[in-house]
Structure formats: C-alpha cells, structure tokens
Design a protein around this motif. Structure first.
Motif, PDB file in Angstrom:
ATOM      1  N   SER A   1      55.364  52.511  64.578  1.00 57.06           N
ATOM      2  CA  SER A   1      55.579  51.417  63.622  1.00 57.06           C
ATOM      3  C   SER A   1      56.560  50.401  64.185  1.00 57.06           C
ATOM      4  O   SER A   1      56.464  49.211  63.914  1.00 57.06           O
ATOM      5  CB  SER A   1      56.117  51.960  62.301  1.00 57.06           C
ATOM      6  OG  SER A   1      55.240  52.925  61.794  1.00 57.06           O
TER       7      SER A   1
ATOM      8  N   GLU B   1      51.893  53.836  54.681  1.00 53.88           N
ATOM      9  CA  GLU B   1      52.945  54.838  54.826  1.00 53.88           C
ATOM     10  C   GLU B   1      54.239  54.391  54.186  1.00 53.88           C
ATOM     11  O   GLU B   1      55.019  55.210  53.740  1.00 53.88           O
ATOM     12  CB  GLU B   1      53.228  55.063  56.307  1.00 53.88           C
ATOM     13  CG  GLU B   1      51.980  55.246  57.128  1.00 53.88           C
ATOM     14  CD  GLU B   1      52.086  56.422  58.071  1.00 53.88           C
ATOM     15  OE1 GLU B   1      53.189  56.647  58.561  1.00 53.88           O
ATOM     16  OE2 GLU B   1      51.066  57.094  58.273  1.00 53.88           O
TER      17      GLU B   1
ATOM     18  N   ASP C   1      48.516  50.688  59.579  1.00 48.69           N
ATOM     19  CA  ASP C   1      49.481  51.750  59.861  1.00 48.69           C
ATOM     20  C   ASP C   1      49.470  52.722  58.685  1.00 48.69           C
ATOM     21  O   ASP C   1      50.047  52.442  57.650  1.00 48.69           O
ATOM     22  CB  ASP C   1      50.874  51.128  60.045  1.00 48.69           C
ATOM     23  CG  ASP C   1      51.922  52.119  60.534  1.00 48.69           C
ATOM     24  OD1 ASP C   1      51.571  53.283  60.733  1.00 48.69           O
ATOM     25  OD2 ASP C   1      53.079  51.707  60.693  1.00 48.69           O
TER      26      ASP C   1
HETATM   27 MG    MG Z   1      55.201  54.860  61.270  1.00 48.53          MG
END
Ligand code: MG
Ligand code: TYD
Length: 463
Positions: A109, A132, A179
């Motif tokens: 990330s 997330e 993500d």
């Molecule tokens: Mg991540």
C-alpha cells in the motif's frame, strides 16, 4: 444488481463441468471444483474485445496487418519512482494490468500511494480503491509518505466491483489502483470475496476496464510466505505483469521483482528501504547487501550475480561444525539445498575434504535469493573457509558455476561484475578461466584470478 446467468462448478484439474459442487471429481481429484457463472452472450461488441490493448477499440474479429499495428499505445508513463519504472520495463504501459503481490505488511500500500501521488502530481486523475482501509486511514498514510497530496488523487473505500466500475465511469481516471483483489467482490457471484471464482471474475472485469479505458490498473494481492494463496495465482496468467514485493518485515530492505512482464524483462529488480517516511529508493544496489565491507572473516565470501542491467553483490556465509548425532545436517537459506549438497559432494570427492561428519549451514545475508548457478564458487569457498578456518588475505569476490567434475564453468557478465568489484574496493575476483581470459589480469586495482577447477580456486583463495 440482478444476478445474470447460471452457476456451474468446474474441476480445476480436468475441466469437468457439473451443475452442483462435488467433493471428488470423476477424474479422481478432491476439492477441485470452483464456482463459475455462465453469463448470457454479450451484445456489446466493445466489451467482447480481446485482452490485447487496442483490439477492443478497433472492433472485434477484424484482422489487421501486423505492419500497420501502431505501438504508440506502449508509451510509458513515468511512475516518479525510478526503481519501479525499471522493474516495469521503463514505466507503466497504458491499458496494462499489473499485479503487485507480497505478504501483508511488506509495503504494497505504501509503494502504491507513493506512485499514485506522483502520477497525480503530473496532472493525471488517479483513483485509489481500497477495500482494506478507510479514506481516513489512507489519508494518514499519504500525509506520512507524500510530500504533498495532489488535487487529482481520489480515494474510494469500496469492496463492490460494480460500484468501482460506476466510479470509474464517472471519474474517468488515468490510473486505477485496487487494494486488494482479495477484498473485492462482484455481485454477479454468490461466493465470498477472496474465493477463487471471485478473484478470477474480478480480475477479468478489471482487465476489461484497463483495456477498454486504455489505463494502467494496479492490483494488490496478498500472498502467504509460501506464495500459495489460491486466489491471486488464478489471475497471474491474465495480467500483463506480476511484481512481487519481498523482504523481511523486521529489516528495512524491500526488493521488488517481476516474475512476468509482457512489456519488459523479468530480470530487473528494484530495491527500497522502508523508512519512517515511506519507501526510499536504493540506487547503489550492488553494495546494498554488503554490510561489513571492509572486514574479512572466516566462512564469509562475497558473491555477485547480474540482475537485469546491473550487478548485485552479497555475502555468503557458511558455518561448518562437527555433527553430534546421526546424519550431518545441510541447511541453507537463500541457496537451493540440492545445489549445496552437490557442491559439498564435489568438495568431498575431488578435494578430499571430510565433510561427511560435519553440519554445514549456508546463509545468504540480507534475505536475497540469488537465482542461477553463478554463486556456486562463493558457496564452495565459504564452506572451505569455515572448515579450514582460512581467511583470505585480500578482499575477495568469487563467481562461477561448479560442475560435477570440479571444473569451473563460465558465467555471464563477469566483466561488469569485475568493474563493480573494483569500484567497491575488492582486491581480487576469483572466476572461471574462460571468463578471465576475456577480461585480462587486472581491472583498476582489482586482480582477476582465472581458475580451471575448484582445487585451483581453493589455492587462489588462501594464497
Ligand atoms: Mg495494504
Ligand atoms: P503497508 O504498505 O501497509 O503494507 P501492505 O500494504 O503490504 O500490507 O506497510 C506496512 C508496514 O510498513 C507497517 O508495518 C508500517 C511500515 N511503514 C513504515 O515503516 N513507514 C511508513 O512510512 C509506512 C507508511 C509504513
């Protein structure tokens, strides 16, 4: 959204289709069925476009003379991160789908938000979709790792793919980030996010988004240490690039490597350091893995491999100690265990070293996993050094492949390795004679020692 089509179950081993899930397939495989949804035929010719950039826009089914196919589509977009550009083969390609895999917490990330901010800073609209983290969490990270947050960087905390598609339709981003793919789900399937069928369905839809919108799409995927999570594996064949982010979580160094790249080589690696303000590029990679540059100690030899377009040097350590009970152990980290056994067998038989009753441990320092056979000689010398308690008088680097008859076989790019070794202050490089012949006996202040076999290498090491 109303669910379209019907559900079937397909055996991953033999392709047998069944209307219901079966524990064992007729081919004998257990637990091999995954859910698939058969969608009604698509009437939109654009969405039936092939996975090849541009084909969707040219219309389906019309062959084009190869000579006339334009390659302007492959203009690269600078990510603002040199090491990432290098691994991608010179920057991002429009319409490409890139999978970034790695263990949780490795920094996926982080690299992605840094890339997103760089692209947006160049005036392009970027959409970062996270399943997330909340928008606030993303903002906190961005504040930490980006010098400024550009106007055209958008975030969306969302897990439903149809909503992501709608957001893309509205925003028309020039770069899309997901993500992660394990948190995403399509309403067209009943299965849970992260299941094989969801990951595959989402991968296909994202591929279509990338190709028809002609934008690069980055997909983050978590893998376990063994890399065996079923989900992301199923999209590997679909995407254009598979990048893998590795490193030890408690160490700063992170290595980005490409395993598949339709637009470049897979031999490049990118190196980063995880610092408190995000990932910083490591430019002088050749010396990154060498910690104790100056000291020479027992059981430690510097090896080198040529990765993509530059040499990488690292330390190989060996410890040889008498075995207490039963079979002697052969333990290696970073080097293939079979390869180690082979090298030890050659050393026993041809050099006459008594290793049968010795435990042998070999470790590549810095968490790097060198490919190929060019590290054989350094492994042999490290073991020799520990066993004989011998330390070379000069700073030494070794490259070469060890054959079963003890001969040293040539490896590629030794000329560039020697130049780099000289730059880093190495006084001698031991290498196969066939390589040495082409280089000469001296490069800068570094001596080149060409040896025919492992016996000569041991003699050169301690002389
Ligand atoms: Mg991540
Ligand atoms: P992250 O990018 O969230 O990992 P992933 O997306 O692969 O799960 O990075 C997580 C780790 O990195 C976390 O343990 C904290 C550390 N970190 C830093 O050391 N410095 C930083 O600037 C950031 C953003 C994270």
């Amino acid at each position: 959204m109303a669910k379209k089509g019907k559900t079937i179950f397909v055996c991953q081993e033999c392709g047998y289709e069944s209307p219901q899930w079966m524990g064992q397939c007729i081919c004998g495989a257990w637990n091999s069925f995954v859910e698939e949804r058969i969608l009604p035929p698509d009437t939109n010719p654009l969405s039936r476009g092939s996975a090849v950039t541009g084909a969707a826009r040219h219309g389906c089914g019309r062959p084009e003379p190869l000579k006339k196919v334009g390659t302007a589509d492959y203009d690269r977009i600078d990510t603002g991160i040199g090491e990432l550009n290098r691994v991608l083969g010179g920057g991002m390609v429009r319409g490409s789908l890139v999978l970034i895999s790695g263990e949780p917490g490795i920094g996926k990330s982080t690299i992605i938000i840094q890339t997103a901010a760089n692209i947006a800073a160049a005036g392009r609209t970027v959409l970062y979709v996270s399943g997330e983290e909340s928008e606030e969490q993303i903002k906190l990270r961005a504040d930490r790792v980006c010098s400024s947050i550009p106007e055209s960087l958008y975030v969306l905390s969302e897990t439903n793919l149809e909503n992501v598609e709608a957001a893309c339709e509205n925003l028309k981003p020039a770069f899309l980030i997901i993500d992660s793919i394990q948190t995403l789900y399509s309403s067209q399937l009943d299965s849970a996010p992260g299941s094989v069928s969801q990951v595959r369905m989402c991968g296909n839809i994202l591929m279509k988004l990338a190709k028809t919108g002609d934008i690069p799409v980055f997909i983050v995927a978590h893998v376990t240490k063994s890399g065996d999570l079923a989900g992301p594996k199923t999209v590997e064949h679909l995407v254009d690039c598979v990048l893998n982010f590795t490193g030890e979580r408690d160490q700063e160094l992170r290595v980005l490597r490409s395993y598949k790249n339709r637009f470049g080589t897979t031999s490049e690696i990118g190196a980063f350091r995880m610092e408190s303000e995000g990932l910083k590029e490591v430019r002088d990679i050749s010396a990154t893995f060498l910690e104790r540059n100056e000291e020479m100690s027992e059981g430690s030899v510097t090896a080198a491999i040529y990765e993509g377009s530059r040499p990488v040097m690292f330390e190989i350590q060996a410890l040889v100690s008498p075995a207490n009970v039963g079979f002697a152990r052969r333990t290696s980290v970073g080097i293939d265990n079979q390869r180690l056994s082979m090298i030890l067998a050659v050393m026993e038989k041809l050099v006459g070293l008594q290793l049968i009753n010795q435990d042998v441990y070999v470790n590549v320092v810095g968490g790097i996993r060198p490919d190929g056979t060019g590290t054989d000689l350094a492994v042999a010398l490290a073991v020799y050094s520990s066993y004989k308690r011998a330390v070379p008088k000069k700073r030494t680097l070794a490259v070469g492949e060890v054959g079963l008859t003890g001969e040293l076989r040539a490896v590629q790019n030794t000329d560039k390795i020697v130049k780099e070794a000289a730059r880093l202050g190495y006084e001698q490089v031991i290498m196969p004679v066939r390589n040495a012949e082409k280089i000469g006996i001296q490069v800068g202040r570094c001596r080149v020692l060409g040896v025919k076999n492992i016996q000569e290498a041991f003699a050169a090491f301690t002389s």
